[in-house]
Design a protein around this motif. Structure first.
Motif, PDB file in Angstrom:
ATOM      1  N   PHE A  49       0.815  -1.277  -0.168  1.00  0.00           N
ATOM      2  CA  PHE A  49       0.037   0.007  -0.082  1.00  0.00           C
ATOM      3  C   PHE A  49       0.835   1.330  -0.088  1.00  0.00           C
ATOM      4  O   PHE A  49       1.929   1.024   0.644  1.00  0.00           O
ATOM      5  CB  PHE A  49      -1.077   0.135   1.065  1.00  0.00           C
ATOM      6  CG  PHE A  49      -2.010  -1.059   1.243  1.00  0.00           C
ATOM      7  CD1 PHE A  49      -3.116  -1.062   0.430  1.00  0.00           C
ATOM      8  CD2 PHE A  49      -1.722  -2.423   1.689  1.00  0.00           C
ATOM      9  CE1 PHE A  49      -4.092  -2.064   0.210  1.00  0.00           C
ATOM     10  CE2 PHE A  49      -2.392  -3.371   1.673  1.00  0.00           C
ATOM     11  CZ  PHE A  49      -3.688  -3.047   1.223  1.00  0.00           C
ATOM     12  N   ARG A  50       0.452   2.143  -0.436  1.00  0.00           N
ATOM     13  CA  ARG A  50       1.032   3.863  -0.539  1.00  0.00           C
ATOM     14  C   ARG A  50       1.192   4.402   0.579  1.00  0.00           C
ATOM     15  O   ARG A  50       2.090   5.020   0.853  1.00  0.00           O
ATOM     16  CB  ARG A  50       0.674   4.319  -1.696  1.00  0.00           C
ATOM     17  CG  ARG A  50       0.589   3.793  -3.150  1.00  0.00           C
ATOM     18  CD  ARG A  50       0.551   4.767  -4.272  1.00  0.00           C
ATOM     19  NE  ARG A  50       0.323   3.950  -5.539  1.00  0.00           N
ATOM     20  CZ  ARG A  50       1.402   3.899  -6.520  1.00  0.00           C
ATOM     21  NH1 ARG A  50       2.782   3.915  -5.812  1.00  0.00           N
ATOM     22  NH2 ARG A  50       1.172   3.099  -7.414  1.00  0.00           N
ATOM     23  N   THR A  51      -0.090   4.516   1.305  1.00  0.00           N
ATOM     24  CA  THR A  51      -0.005   5.150   2.410  1.00  0.00           C
ATOM     25  C   THR A  51      -0.024   4.645   3.805  1.00  0.00           C
ATOM     26  O   THR A  51      -0.517   3.571   3.764  1.00  0.00           O
ATOM     27  CB  THR A  51      -1.246   6.376   2.525  1.00  0.00           C
ATOM     28  OG1 THR A  51      -2.308   5.302   2.604  1.00  0.00           O
ATOM     29  CG2 THR A  51      -1.193   7.007   0.992  1.00  0.00           C
ATOM     30  N   GLN A  52       0.388   5.315   4.846  1.00  0.00           N
ATOM     31  CA  GLN A  52       0.231   4.444   6.141  1.00  0.00           C
ATOM     32  C   GLN A  52      -1.195   4.342   6.477  1.00  0.00           C
ATOM     33  O   GLN A  52      -1.487   3.223   7.071  1.00  0.00           O
ATOM     34  CB  GLN A  52       0.857   5.363   7.231  1.00  0.00           C
ATOM     35  CG  GLN A  52       1.203   4.580   8.500  1.00  0.00           C
ATOM     36  CD  GLN A  52       2.039   5.509   9.544  1.00  0.00           C
ATOM     37  OE1 GLN A  52       2.172   6.911   9.186  1.00  0.00           O
ATOM     38  NE2 GLN A  52       2.289   4.948  10.695  1.00  0.00           N
ATOM     39  N   GLY A  53      -2.140   5.368   6.322  1.00  0.00           N
ATOM     40  CA  GLY A  53      -3.211   4.891   6.837  1.00  0.00           C
ATOM     41  C   GLY A  53      -4.196   4.023   5.924  1.00  0.00           C
ATOM     42  O   GLY A  53      -4.689   2.905   6.473  1.00  0.00           O
ATOM     43  N   GLY A  54      -3.664   3.824   4.645  1.00  0.00           N
ATOM     44  CA  GLY A  54      -4.270   2.610   3.726  1.00  0.00           C
ATOM     45  C   GLY A  54      -3.423   1.208   4.418  1.00  0.00           C
ATOM     46  O   GLY A  54      -4.432   0.373   4.346  1.00  0.00           O
ATOM     47  N   THR A  55      -2.325   1.244   4.732  1.00  0.00           N
ATOM     48  CA  THR A  55      -1.774  -0.080   5.241  1.00  0.00           C
ATOM     49  C   THR A  55      -2.325  -0.254   6.304  1.00  0.00           C
ATOM     50  O   THR A  55      -2.642  -1.564   6.627  1.00  0.00           O
ATOM     51  CB  THR A  55      -0.282   0.207   5.083  1.00  0.00           C
ATOM     52  OG1 THR A  55       0.327   0.622   3.891  1.00  0.00           O
ATOM     53  CG2 THR A  55       0.642  -0.898   5.619  1.00  0.00           C
ATOM     54  N   GLN A  56      -2.513   0.555   7.318  1.00  0.00           N
ATOM     55  CA  GLN A  56      -2.849   0.174   8.730  1.00  0.00           C
ATOM     56  C   GLN A  56      -4.462  -0.485   8.605  1.00  0.00           C
ATOM     57  O   GLN A  56      -4.956  -1.321   9.020  1.00  0.00           O
ATOM     58  CB  GLN A  56      -2.832   1.516   9.546  1.00  0.00           C
ATOM     59  CG  GLN A  56      -1.409   1.632  10.029  1.00  0.00           C
ATOM     60  CD  GLN A  56      -1.425   3.019  10.853  1.00  0.00           C
ATOM     61  OE1 GLN A  56      -2.308   3.932  10.969  1.00  0.00           O
ATOM     62  NE2 GLN A  56      -0.261   3.072  11.500  1.00  0.00           N
ATOM     63  N   GLY A  57      -5.401   0.597   7.721  1.00  0.00           N
ATOM     64  CA  GLY A  57      -6.727   0.049   7.667  1.00  0.00           C
ATOM     65  C   GLY A  57      -6.702  -1.297   6.918  1.00  0.00           C
ATOM     66  O   GLY A  57      -7.502  -2.143   7.389  1.00  0.00           O
ATOM     67  N   ALA A  58      -6.112  -1.418   5.703  1.00  0.00           N
ATOM     68  CA  ALA A  58      -6.211  -2.783   4.999  1.00  0.00           C
ATOM     69  C   ALA A  58      -5.643  -3.796   5.866  1.00  0.00           C
ATOM     70  O   ALA A  58      -6.206  -4.947   5.923  1.00  0.00           O
ATOM     71  CB  ALA A  58      -5.776  -2.666   3.686  1.00  0.00           C
ATOM     72  N   GLY A  59      -4.420  -3.664   6.365  1.00  0.00           N
ATOM     73  CA  GLY A  59      -3.594  -4.546   7.241  1.00  0.00           C
ATOM     74  C   GLY A  59      -4.701  -5.108   8.201  1.00  0.00           C
ATOM     75  O   GLY A  59      -4.522  -6.250   8.578  1.00  0.00           O
ATOM     76  N   ARG A  60      -5.176  -4.092   8.969  1.00  0.00           N
ATOM     77  CA  ARG A  60      -6.156  -4.564  10.202  1.00  0.00           C
ATOM     78  C   ARG A  60      -7.285  -5.414   9.654  1.00  0.00           C
ATOM     79  O   ARG A  60      -7.681  -6.485  10.268  1.00  0.00           O
ATOM     80  CB  ARG A  60      -6.658  -3.523  10.941  1.00  0.00           C
ATOM     81  CG  ARG A  60      -5.496  -2.876  12.007  1.00  0.00           C
ATOM     82  CD  ARG A  60      -6.115  -1.613  12.744  1.00  0.00           C
ATOM     83  NE  ARG A  60      -4.615  -1.349  13.640  1.00  0.00           N
ATOM     84  CZ  ARG A  60      -4.275  -0.192  13.693  1.00  0.00           C
ATOM     85  NH1 ARG A  60      -4.864   0.862  12.949  1.00  0.00           N
ATOM     86  NH2 ARG A  60      -3.155   0.159  14.142  1.00  0.00           N
ATOM     87  N   ALA A  61      -7.862  -4.958   8.416  1.00  0.00           N
ATOM     88  CA  ALA A  61      -9.112  -5.519   8.046  1.00  0.00           C
ATOM     89  C   ALA A  61      -8.684  -7.027   7.485  1.00  0.00           C
ATOM     90  O   ALA A  61      -9.558  -8.031   7.855  1.00  0.00           O
ATOM     91  CB  ALA A  61      -9.512  -4.907   6.946  1.00  0.00           C
ATOM     92  N   VAL A  62      -7.525  -7.129   6.714  1.00  0.00           N
ATOM     93  CA  VAL A  62      -7.281  -8.358   6.173  1.00  0.00           C
ATOM     94  C   VAL A  62      -7.159  -9.342   7.204  1.00  0.00           C
ATOM     95  O   VAL A  62      -7.571 -10.737   7.409  1.00  0.00           O
ATOM     96  CB  VAL A  62      -6.149  -8.244   5.456  1.00  0.00           C
ATOM     97  CG1 VAL A  62      -5.213  -9.597   4.910  1.00  0.00           C
ATOM     98  CG2 VAL A  62      -6.207  -7.625   4.165  1.00  0.00           C
ATOM     99  N   LEU A  63      -6.111  -9.059   8.465  1.00  0.00           N
ATOM    100  CA  LEU A  63      -5.788  -9.818   9.504  1.00  0.00           C
ATOM    101  C   LEU A  63      -6.873 -10.248  10.295  1.00  0.00           C
ATOM    102  O   LEU A  63      -7.176 -11.354  10.718  1.00  0.00           O
ATOM    103  CB  LEU A  63      -4.772  -9.101  10.340  1.00  0.00           C
ATOM    104  CG  LEU A  63      -3.379  -9.105   9.568  1.00  0.00           C
ATOM    105  CD1 LEU A  63      -2.345  -8.332  10.523  1.00  0.00           C
ATOM    106  CD2 LEU A  63      -2.843 -10.460   9.386  1.00  0.00           C
TER     107      LEU A  63
END
Length: 188
Positions: free
Chosen positions: A97-111
């Protein structure tokens, strides 16, 4: 200035994106370090964090709830393999992911979804058949099976080959794809 290695024990993969946004990653990529070395450093920090968390939970269970591990050598192997598997997943999410917010949101959702279908909220045996089938795609279900095999099911090493092999595959795939994403972004 933030450094790629500034907080290895507190890293969860999301700082990787912040370093990319602030330019630290670009400076590292033009240094003599290879993308493999950069990814390995972040993966190692994530691996150590996962391993420390697993052993903290093992000792917490032993001393507070009197849980007895039936096969200690297998438990050591299980914790090493699960830490590797989840480090690979985290590196893939952090590099994808390109942004920290995108990574955190998607990462938490996926996990969260992987944990839920993998038996983290409801044991797999109580799930409807379609969710039982879907749980096979979750690394959490394989990690739970491996941990149960070492703690109370008394699995032989041959019975552990499937869950451990799948977790090793997931970790390796995450690291390879994470490396590809990093190299793609470095060229962009």
């Amino acid at each position: 200035m933030t450094d790629l290695w500034a907080n290895p024990m507190g890293t969860d993969g999301f700082e990787f994106v912040e370093e990319r946004q602030r330019g630290t990653l670009v400076r590292l990529l033009v240094s003599p370090m290879s993308p493999n070395q950069i990814l390995f450093g972040k993966a190692l920090a994530c691996f150590v964090t996962c391993l420390a968390t697993e052993w903290m939970l093992v000792f917490f269970g032993m001393f507070l709830f009197r849980v007895e591990v039936s096969h200690w050598p297998l438990m050591v192997v299980v914790t090493l393999v699960t830490a590797f598997g989840f480090s690979g997943i985290m590196m893939l999410l952090a590099a994808g992911f390109r942004t920290q917010g995108g990574t955190q949101g998607a990462g938490r959702a996926v996990l969260l979804v992987l944990a839920m279908i993998g038996g983290g909220t409801v044991p797999i045996v109580f799930m409807p058949p379609f969710l039982r089938a879907a749980s096979q795609a979750s690394p959490f279900s394989w990690a739970i099976l491996a941990i149960e095999g070492a703690v109370w099911r008394g699995f032989a090493f041959t019975e552990m080959l499937a869950p451990l092999g799948i977790l090793l595959f997931i970790g390796a795939l995450g690291l390879v794809l994470g490396k590809m994403f990093i190299q793609k972004r470095a060229r962009a």
